[in-house]
Design a protein around this motif. Structure first.
Motif, PDB file in Angstrom:
ATOM      1  N   UNK A   1      32.926  46.150  45.929  1.00  0.00           N
ATOM      2  CA  UNK A   1      33.326  45.282  47.043  1.00  0.00           C
ATOM      3  C   UNK A   1      32.167  44.450  47.596  1.00  0.00           C
ATOM      4  N   UNK A   2      31.175  44.173  46.786  1.00  0.00           N
ATOM      5  CA  UNK A   2      30.086  43.255  47.133  1.00  0.00           C
ATOM      6  C   UNK A   2      29.846  42.349  45.933  1.00  0.00           C
ATOM      7  N   UNK A   3      29.302  41.125  46.203  1.00  0.00           N
ATOM      8  CA  UNK A   3      29.012  40.248  45.073  1.00  0.00           C
ATOM      9  C   UNK A   3      28.050  39.133  45.494  1.00  0.00           C
ATOM     10  N   UNK A   4      26.968  38.965  44.729  1.00  0.00           N
ATOM     11  CA  UNK A   4      26.066  37.815  44.884  1.00  0.00           C
ATOM     12  C   UNK A   4      25.163  37.736  43.666  1.00  0.00           C
ATOM     13  N   UNK A   5      24.899  36.510  43.218  1.00  0.00           N
ATOM     14  CA  UNK A   5      23.934  36.286  42.142  1.00  0.00           C
ATOM     15  C   UNK A   5      23.052  35.106  42.530  1.00  0.00           C
ATOM     16  N   UNK A   6      21.751  35.231  42.263  1.00  0.00           N
ATOM     17  CA  UNK A   6      20.773  34.214  42.647  1.00  0.00           C
ATOM     18  C   UNK A   6      19.810  33.981  41.492  1.00  0.00           C
ATOM     19  N   UNK A   7      19.505  32.717  41.223  1.00  0.00           N
ATOM     20  CA  UNK A   7      18.475  32.342  40.254  1.00  0.00           C
ATOM     21  C   UNK A   7      17.403  31.532  40.976  1.00  0.00           C
TER      22      UNK A   7
ATOM     23  N   UNK B   1      23.447  38.732  33.183  1.00  0.00           N
ATOM     24  CA  UNK B   1      23.768  37.816  34.283  1.00  0.00           C
ATOM     25  C   UNK B   1      25.097  37.111  34.038  1.00  0.00           C
ATOM     26  N   UNK B   2      25.819  36.841  35.111  1.00  0.00           N
ATOM     27  CA  UNK B   2      27.090  36.113  35.000  1.00  0.00           C
ATOM     28  C   UNK B   2      26.861  34.618  34.818  1.00  0.00           C
ATOM     29  N   UNK B   3      25.796  34.082  35.429  1.00  0.00           N
ATOM     30  CA  UNK B   3      25.469  32.669  35.288  1.00  0.00           C
ATOM     31  C   UNK B   3      24.398  32.487  34.222  1.00  0.00           C
ATOM     32  N   UNK B   4      24.491  31.428  33.434  1.00  0.00           N
ATOM     33  CA  UNK B   4      23.433  31.183  32.436  1.00  0.00           C
ATOM     34  C   UNK B   4      22.144  30.757  33.122  1.00  0.00           C
ATOM     35  N   UNK B   5      21.016  31.022  32.472  1.00  0.00           N
ATOM     36  CA  UNK B   5      19.733  30.578  33.002  1.00  0.00           C
ATOM     37  C   UNK B   5      19.686  29.052  33.015  1.00  0.00           C
ATOM     38  N   UNK B   6      19.042  28.493  34.026  1.00  0.00           N
ATOM     39  CA  UNK B   6      19.003  27.039  34.200  1.00  0.00           C
ATOM     40  C   UNK B   6      17.973  26.406  33.275  1.00  0.00           C
ATOM     41  N   UNK B   7      16.854  27.113  33.040  1.00  0.00           N
ATOM     42  CA  UNK B   7      15.755  26.529  32.284  1.00  0.00           C
ATOM     43  C   UNK B   7      15.489  27.318  31.007  1.00  0.00           C
ATOM     44  N   UNK B   8      15.148  26.569  29.964  1.00  0.00           N
ATOM     45  CA  UNK B   8      14.754  27.200  28.705  1.00  0.00           C
ATOM     46  C   UNK B   8      13.263  27.519  28.767  1.00  0.00           C
ATOM     47  N   UNK B   9      12.788  28.414  27.890  1.00  0.00           N
ATOM     48  CA  UNK B   9      11.344  28.683  27.848  1.00  0.00           C
ATOM     49  C   UNK B   9      10.516  27.427  27.621  1.00  0.00           C
TER      50      UNK B   9
END
Length: 659
Positions: free
Chosen positions: A417-423, A641-649
């Motif tokens: 019953x909680x949810x948050x993802x941050x990049x 992670x549910x969201x893909x990473x924004x930046x490549x290496x």
């Protein structure tokens, strides 16, 4: 009548308080000439200051010269009390920098000059002790122009009461437009000179002896002629620069009113009122009903104000640049530890730079300090004000951590019953820049209120590195994407996700050898006899320091070495210098900022810090499956992670190359 607020700043023993006394005496504010060495100076009215013969706290006095009214703020001169001095700078219209004619421009004077530039404070320079043997005004002026700014200009007037041709020319060349006008007209108007001073292009230099009151009248006339009053804002605003407690325990909030009018009983902050408005003159005060824009006063009735705080329309001052570099543990010496904690918290209320912390599990109080003199004064304050005879355990260096490459950290917080993802995008910042937070996330991706929760959560506590658990610094932390749930996201979810994202990003960078330990370094000035130079050079090399310049004094008997060295190595060197020079040598130093630790491997090994065992700062993320929460270690986070990473290496590497 024109009104300005000016502060006097100087290296210790340059004659700062003596100049304050001379100005007040010449203006008729005081009738009795006081002296620092006799303990009866008008502004050094605290018992500790009288005992030690130095200014420890900032003080206010009022004086009038012709049609100029001056609120004078005397500030501490010793480097150990630099935090109190820096807190005053944002409320000044002008500063008076005192330089000794016989001491050159010490390292701390250059630090003061840098801070005055940071806060954009126009400066008048008073060259003191010009009557001392060997004092050379022309040589001092040349040194000021070389080490501080070419705009330092001798403002000694001619017999006709005007600036000399050389002074006008030196002022004019600081501005191309002014120079063109000067070449045409052959002179400069007072208004033009005032503007050049206000814009920090020209710095008037006056010469004299404060102790003998030589040159004081001319200096007061210069302040009257060449200053401009501040432009006041229409809306009420005020800036806090000091917190104190009077002899009855009343908490005082000292402010400079920047706009509008401050009235007694006015609601200034939340539901708190300014019960009293006190205008101090030395240790005495007058109760007033209103303080106009530009005025300085102490207010009663506030419990949570702090130095640097903006009230009303005024913005907070920047975070102070001068920070303590040593940490000590309090030894209660048989006193009740909680009584000690109460006292220390009151002192920290007055000086937040003490960073008083309490460990419940260890029953230990820790405090951050600049040096030994501040430690001695703190010990005496606890005895005098709180009747607590305590001691402090040998201090430790306050290390910091930073990064050398860009990286992306991700944090997920999803118990039932909680949810948050941050990049977060982590990038190296400029040395001394601290932590800078921003967001490039659109409100369509993450609503503004959730972005606000992320950024405020990151700033809500001191974030630690993963090498030794020291505070992180000199980084730019950018929110690049995130996700919440309308159904399940609650208040603290983004806080947990943001903290975990930061730690996870640091763990990744550490695994790539892109995290470093920083330590404070001193700029030092070591004066010794010529036959001791070899010994001193060997010592500095042993301390991992470097020598930038070696210079013989005019008499040829002494040599001055200037350079840099780690605080951890040089902090106890003063006594050693006194011993091997038989009291003839001296060591001056000022904290020059943080640089990579000279013995980082040793520091990391001795810290024995395990970042994955720091329960208050976990680098892993929390997910839910089959109705139960489970933890994913930091190195497995990218795959879950549910969201893909924004930046490549490759993109992160390119950002690093651009730094």
């Amino acid at each position: 009548m024109k009104h300005i607020v000016t502060g006097i700043v100087a290296h210790v023993d340059a004659g700062k308080t003596t100049l304050s006394e001379a100005l007040l005496y010449a203006a008729g504010t005081i009738r009795t000439w006081g002296r620092v060495d006799k303990g009866d100076a008008f502004l050094d009215n605290d018992a500790l200051e009288k005992k030690r013969g130095i200014t420890i706290f900032s003080h206010q006095a009022e004086l009038q010269a012709g049609d100029l009214a001056v609120t004078l703020l005397d500030t501490p001169g010793h480097v150990d009390f630099a935090a109190q001095m820096e807190a005053v700078l944002p409320v000044l219209d002008y500063a008076i920098l005192v330089v000794s004619a016989t001491d050159g421009v010490p390292g701390y004077t250059r630090t003061l000059w840098h801070l005055l530039a940071r806060y954009r404070v126009p400066v008048f320079i008073w060259v003191n002790k010009i009557d001392a043997p060997g004092a050379d005004p022309a040589a001092v002026l040349a040194l000021l122009q070389k080490t501080l700014a070419p705009g330092c200009t001798d403002f000694t007037l001619t017999d006709a009461g005007q600036l000399s041709e050389a002074a006008l020319e030196n002022a004019a060349v600081q501005d191309d437009t002014v120079l063109t006008d000067f070449l045409t007209a052959g002179t400069l108007s007072d208004t033009t000179v005032q503007r050049l001073i206000h814009n920090r292009q020209v710095f008037p230099v006056y010469f004299g002896s404060a102790l003998k009151r030589q040159g004081i009248t001319a200096f007061l006339a210069g302040l009257q002629r060449w200053t401009q009053p501040a432009q006041a804002a229409a809306d009420f605003g005020a800036r806090v620069f000091k917190i104190t407690h009077d002899t009855k325990g009343e908490r005082l909030t000292w402010v400079r009113v920047t706009g509008g009018t401050l009235q007694a009983r006015q609601v200034v902050l939340d539901d708190e009122k300014a019960n009293q408005l006190r205008v101090y003159n030395g240790e005495k005060f007058t109760l007033v009903q209103t303080v106009p824009a530009g005025g300085v006063c102490a207010m009663t009735g506030f419990t949570d104000t702090y130095p640097g705080q903006g009230l009303g329309a005024a913005q907070d001052s920047p975070q102070p640049e001068l920070q303590p570099v040593l940490t000590y543990a309090l030894d209660p010496q048989g006193n009740d530890i909680h009584s000690c904690l109460t006292a220390m918290r009151q002192l920290a209320d007055e000086d937040p730079q003490l960073h008083v912390s309490w460990s419940e599990s260890l029953q230990e109080i820790r405090v951050r300090l600049m040096g030994e003199i501040q430690l001695t004064v703190l010990r005496q304050m606890l005895a005098d004000r709180f009747n607590l005879q305590v001691d402090f355990v040998q201090g430790h260096i306050l290390y910091k951590e930073t990064i050398t490459a860009a990286g992306e950290g991700a944090g997920h917080f999803e118990p039932l019953r909680h949810y948050a993802e941050v990049h977060l995008l982590l990038r190296p910042g400029q040395p001394g820049s601290g932590l800078v937070y921003d967001s490039t996330t659109s409100t369509e991706t993450l609503p503004q209120n959730w972005q606000h929760q992320v950024l405020t959560s990151l700033q809500a506590k001191e974030q630690l590195g993963v090498l030794i658990g020291a505070p992180i610094t000199d980084m730019r932390i950018t929110l690049v994407t995130g996700r919440g749930s309308i159904v399940h996201t609650v208040g603290g979810d983004f806080r947990e996700a943001a903290w975990r994202a930061l730690r996870q990003g640091l763990m990744v960078l550490a695994s790539q050898n892109h995290c470093v330990v920083l330590e404070p370094w001193y700029d030092f000035r070591l004066t010794i006899t010529r036959d001791q130079v070899g010994r001193a050079m060997n010592d500095i090399q042993r301390m991992s320091g470097t020598i930038a310049e070696t210079e013989d004094t005019a008499g040829g008997t002494l040599t001055v070495l200037t350079g840099t060295a780690p605080v951890s190595e040089m902090q106890s060197y003063t006594q050693e210098v006194t011993t091997y020079t038989h009291g003839e040598g001296s060591l001056e130093y000022v904290v020059a900022g943080y640089r990579p630790a000279h013995n980082a491997d040793t520091v990391i090994a001795e810290a024995t810090y395990n970042p994955t065992s720091d329960l208050a700062n976990p680098p892993g993320s929390v997910f839910v499956a089959h109705g139960a929460a489970y933890t994913v270690n930091w190195d497995k986070v990218p795959a879950t992670m549910h969201l893909p990473y924004v930046y490549t290496p490759a993109q992160l590497a390119a950002m690093t190359d651009e730094q």
